[in-house]
Motif scaffolding. Structure first.
Motif, PDB file in Angstrom:
ATOM      1  N   LYS A 254     -27.973 113.259  80.915  1.00 31.31           N
ATOM      2  CA  LYS A 254     -27.230 112.178  81.560  1.00 31.31           C
ATOM      3  C   LYS A 254     -28.061 110.897  81.586  1.00 31.31           C
ATOM      4  O   LYS A 254     -27.512 109.803  81.597  1.00 31.31           O
ATOM      5  CB  LYS A 254     -26.807 112.598  82.968  1.00 31.31           C
ATOM      6  CG  LYS A 254     -27.883 113.244  83.805  1.00 31.31           C
ATOM      7  CD  LYS A 254     -27.308 113.895  85.048  1.00 31.31           C
ATOM      8  CE  LYS A 254     -28.411 114.642  85.815  1.00 31.31           C
ATOM      9  NZ  LYS A 254     -27.933 115.336  86.982  1.00 31.31           N
ATOM     10  N   ASN A 257     -27.229 108.673  78.858  1.00 41.60           N
ATOM     11  CA  ASN A 257     -25.797 108.372  78.798  1.00 41.60           C
ATOM     12  C   ASN A 257     -25.072 109.210  77.750  1.00 41.60           C
ATOM     13  O   ASN A 257     -24.037 108.806  77.220  1.00 41.60           O
ATOM     14  CB  ASN A 257     -25.565 106.881  78.508  1.00 41.60           C
ATOM     15  CG  ASN A 257     -24.149 106.445  78.854  1.00 41.60           C
ATOM     16  OD1 ASN A 257     -23.569 106.922  79.838  1.00 41.60           O
ATOM     17  ND2 ASN A 257     -23.566 105.563  78.062  1.00 41.60           N
ATOM     18  N   ALA A 260     -21.265 111.780  80.891  1.00 40.32           N
ATOM     19  CA  ALA A 260     -20.970 110.971  82.074  1.00 40.32           C
ATOM     20  C   ALA A 260     -19.685 111.442  82.735  1.00 40.32           C
ATOM     21  O   ALA A 260     -18.756 111.894  82.056  1.00 40.32           O
ATOM     22  CB  ALA A 260     -20.846 109.496  81.693  1.00 40.32           C
TER      23      ALA A 260
END
Length: 672
Positions: A254, A257, A260
């Motif tokens: 996470k 990214n 998400a």
């Protein structure tokens, strides 16, 4: 070194090297140099060779491979490995979101992830140890490639911590990092060998190599992104991936990214836009974004089609295009009589493969693109698999070019084509005498998911048809060894195997026979629903459209198609012949679970999460007491069994239609 000392050192090195692998691949925080790691690994190898009795079955030394696999065992997946529905435009995603929210009756949280362009894998762990790794295969069964997967350093052999489930499966993708793929191709080029076409095909080929030591040298990588099992303690997909990272898996980080949580369609579009602009910075290939419902209970509520989950969708980025010349337009006739125009092209390299043909879909598509023979056309691979024409370079069009005239008669049998009102495709209505339709129906009938006749494939069907031995699917059951032996490439053993395979297919259960006979719109799932709902072929033949629609998940279009099929006298005659040959045309109750008839004539909708039953067990209990499950609420529904987290939309519709809403305990009281 004494035996006791060696045992202790082997145990210590095994633990230390597992930890260093975890630090490097999962945490991205190595604490020793590659050289120091290799020295520790070499020490462990030498000790294990001297004292093999103390080597751990999942020692880090297994990463170097060496096991030879002559034949990969076929394994049935405990949980089917379905593919995702694909979308190429944002309207599809908006529609998906609206459907999900309508059923949920509330705002829905999604998880967005990258769609890795690799080889799908399912890996089972038992008591924290890697037990088996299986490819997707056909979705129901795949190949056991455990020895090769053990060489991939980003896949843990032994899990971290102690809070993982006793047994579970984790799925993901294995791929070539682009830097590794480039290095291998440079080495092959220097050695005068042919270069590999693309990373995905190369990864697939590597994973099926017989020598696992060669696989180890190729340094494949992976991302694992889906945990599944019975009675998992996690409530959401996102939570399960957080746990997977703690257990030692390389799950999408996470922090980068790569995964998400999104609470609106706009947030989903933001994630898509970000990676469309940044995907080329990755050291591996992606071809889109996957959007999943986060809540496991809502996933269960939404359920599955025969091919894909209803709670997830893939958005595919626009694919690479190539320009080439359209030399000719020909036409194919499918088993249902549908006509598909095909563009024959000057061969062109596209996404690692040479493309010679592309689909033009239908007459409307040809007219919309104004595509003509002799045009320079833009070709791309829809879903990276099926090439299609997406545009025409008008500036390069020949001066004498003429608009293409779509055919009016079947290219195979000459019958005048029809086009159903509102339909996109033309059809040849001559289903009983048009050769490709007859052969196509027979090929479908004998296919693996239908009758699965051993020794009989599409080429043999073609041969048998052209030799006059079979004219329809019922003729397959009259074949003899003596008839087969004169055929080209048909030895006595092959002939016997084919006849034995035909005989064995008579035991194929009714729902697969129903799928095999090829009623339009009746796929595997619909065939199972029809068979379960009406029990035998006579009931299905004689059912009204209203009776068909009353079956769980059977809509008007399917009901009309089934009704039309059995209204045709030739179809009824064909079924009669197949029955005489001994095929199964009714549900065989191997073990009756019927407990009572207390719910006879009553229809139920089950929605939500329950304490004393799983949803499947609750549906089974309804049938065990003579009741019927339906998928959606209508005025004919008698009861809605409401569990926790049920979508308010269903409750509202039930109240509006006057459907009785009961609890799990109310149901238990009903059946005693």
């Amino acid at each position: 070194m004494q035996a006791k000392e060696a045992q202790a050192r082997i145990s210590e090195l095994t633990k230390v090297l597992h930890q260093h692998n975890y630090n490097y691949y999962q945490l991205d925080r190595p604490t020793i140099s590659d050289y120091d790691f290799d020295m520790l690994l070499k020490e462990l190898q030498e000790l294990e060779e001297t004292f093999p009795q103390y080597a751990d079955e999942l020692s880090p030394t297994k990463r170097v491979g060496g096991q030879i696999t002559k034949k990969f065992e076929t394994v049935v997946h405990k949980y089917p490995m379905l593919s995702l529905g694909n979308s190429y435009n944002r309207e599809d995603l908006t529609d998906f979101d609206e459907r999900v929210q309508k059923l949920a009756g509330r705002a829905v949280e999604y998880v967005c992830e990258l769609k890795y362009d690799g080889v799908a894998i399912g890996i089972t762990y038992v008591n924290g140890k890697l037990q088996r790794a299986v490819t997707r295969g056909d979705g129901s069964k795949g190949d056991d490639i455990t020895a090769n997967v053990k060489t991939i350093r980003s896949i843990p052999l032994q899990l971290q911590g102690e809070d993982y489930p006793k047994e579970f499966e984790i799925r993901g993708e294995i791929f070539y990092p682009l830097s590794v793929f480039q290095r291998i191709n440079e080495e092959r080029e220097e050695a005068g060998e042919a270069t590999l076409a693309n990373p995905r095909n190369a990864a697939s080929g590597t994973l099926k190599m017989q020598d696992s030591s060669v696989v180890a040298q190729r340094t494949l990588d992976s991302y694992l992104y889906y945990v599944l099992g019975d009675n998992l303690p996690m409530e959401t997909h996102f939570e399960s991936l957080n746990n997977a990272r703690k257990w030692g898996f390389k799950a999408p980080p996470k922090e980068k990214n790569m995964i998400a949580k999104c609470n609106s369609i706009d947030e989903i579009f933001e994630f898509i836009d970000y990676w469309e602009n940044n995907r080329h910075q990755l050291d591996f290939e992606i071809d889109g974004i996957v959007i999943k419902v986060n809540d496991y209970h809502l996933q269960e509520e939404l359920g599955y089609t025969a091919k894909s989950p209803r709670w997830a969708i893939a958005y595919k980025y626009k694919t690479a295009q190539a320009k080439t010349k359209l030399e000719e337009i020909t036409y194919q006739v499918g088993r249902t009589g549908a006509i598909t125009p095909v563009a024959n092209l000057t061969p062109v390299l596209l996404a690692g493969t040479t493309v010679k043909r592309a689909s033009l879909h239908n007459a409307d598509q040809i007219e919309k693109l104004d595509v003509r023979v002799g045009d320079m056309v833009l070709v791309e691979k829809g879903g990276e698999i099926i090439p299609k024409i997406v545009g025409v370079d008008i500036d390069q069009r020949p001066a004498d070019s003429q608009p293409h005239q779509y055919i009016t008669a079947c290219p195979e049998c000459g019958t005048e084509l029809r086009r159903l009102e509102g339909g996109a495709q033309h059809y040849c209505p001559n289903e009983w005498a048009c050769p490709p339709q007859i052969k196509g129906k027979m090929a479908h009938f004998i296919s693996r998911k239908a009758m699965d006749i051993d020794g009989l494939g599409e080429e043999t069907i073609q041969q048998l048809y052209e030799s006059g031995l079979i004219k329809n699917i019922s003729d397959i059951y009259d074949l003899t060894v003596e008839q087969l032996l004169p055929l080209e490439r048909m030895a006595e053993k092959s002939a016997n195997n084919l006849v034995d395979g035909v005989e064995a297919s008579k035991k194929i259960p009714f729902e697969r026979v129903l799928f095999a006979i090829g009623i339009r719109f009746v796929g595997e799932t619909v065939a199972k629903k029809l068979a379960k709902g009406l029990k035998n072929i006579e009931n299905i033949q004689n059912a009204t459209i209203e009776e068909l629609v009353a079956i769980d998940e059977i809509g008007d279009k399917i009901a009309e198609s089934v009704h039309h099929f059995f209204a045709e006298e030739k179809n009824r005659e064909l079924i009669k012949k197949l029955k005489e040959k001994g095929l199964q045309f009714e549900i065989v109750e191997t073990e009756s679970t019927q407990a009572s008839n207390k719910l006879e004539g009553q229809t139920f909708v089950v929605s939500g999460v329950f304490e004393k039953f799983s949803r499947d067990d609750l549906k089974q209990a309804i049938e065990d007491h003579g009741g019927k499950n339906v998928g959606s609420i209508s005025a004919k529904t008698n009861y809605l069994i409401a569990g926790d987290k049920m979508g308010p939309a269903k409750k509202e519709k039930a109240e509006k239609l006057g459907v009785t809403i009961i609890s799990e305990d109310d149901f238990i009281e009903m059946v005693g």
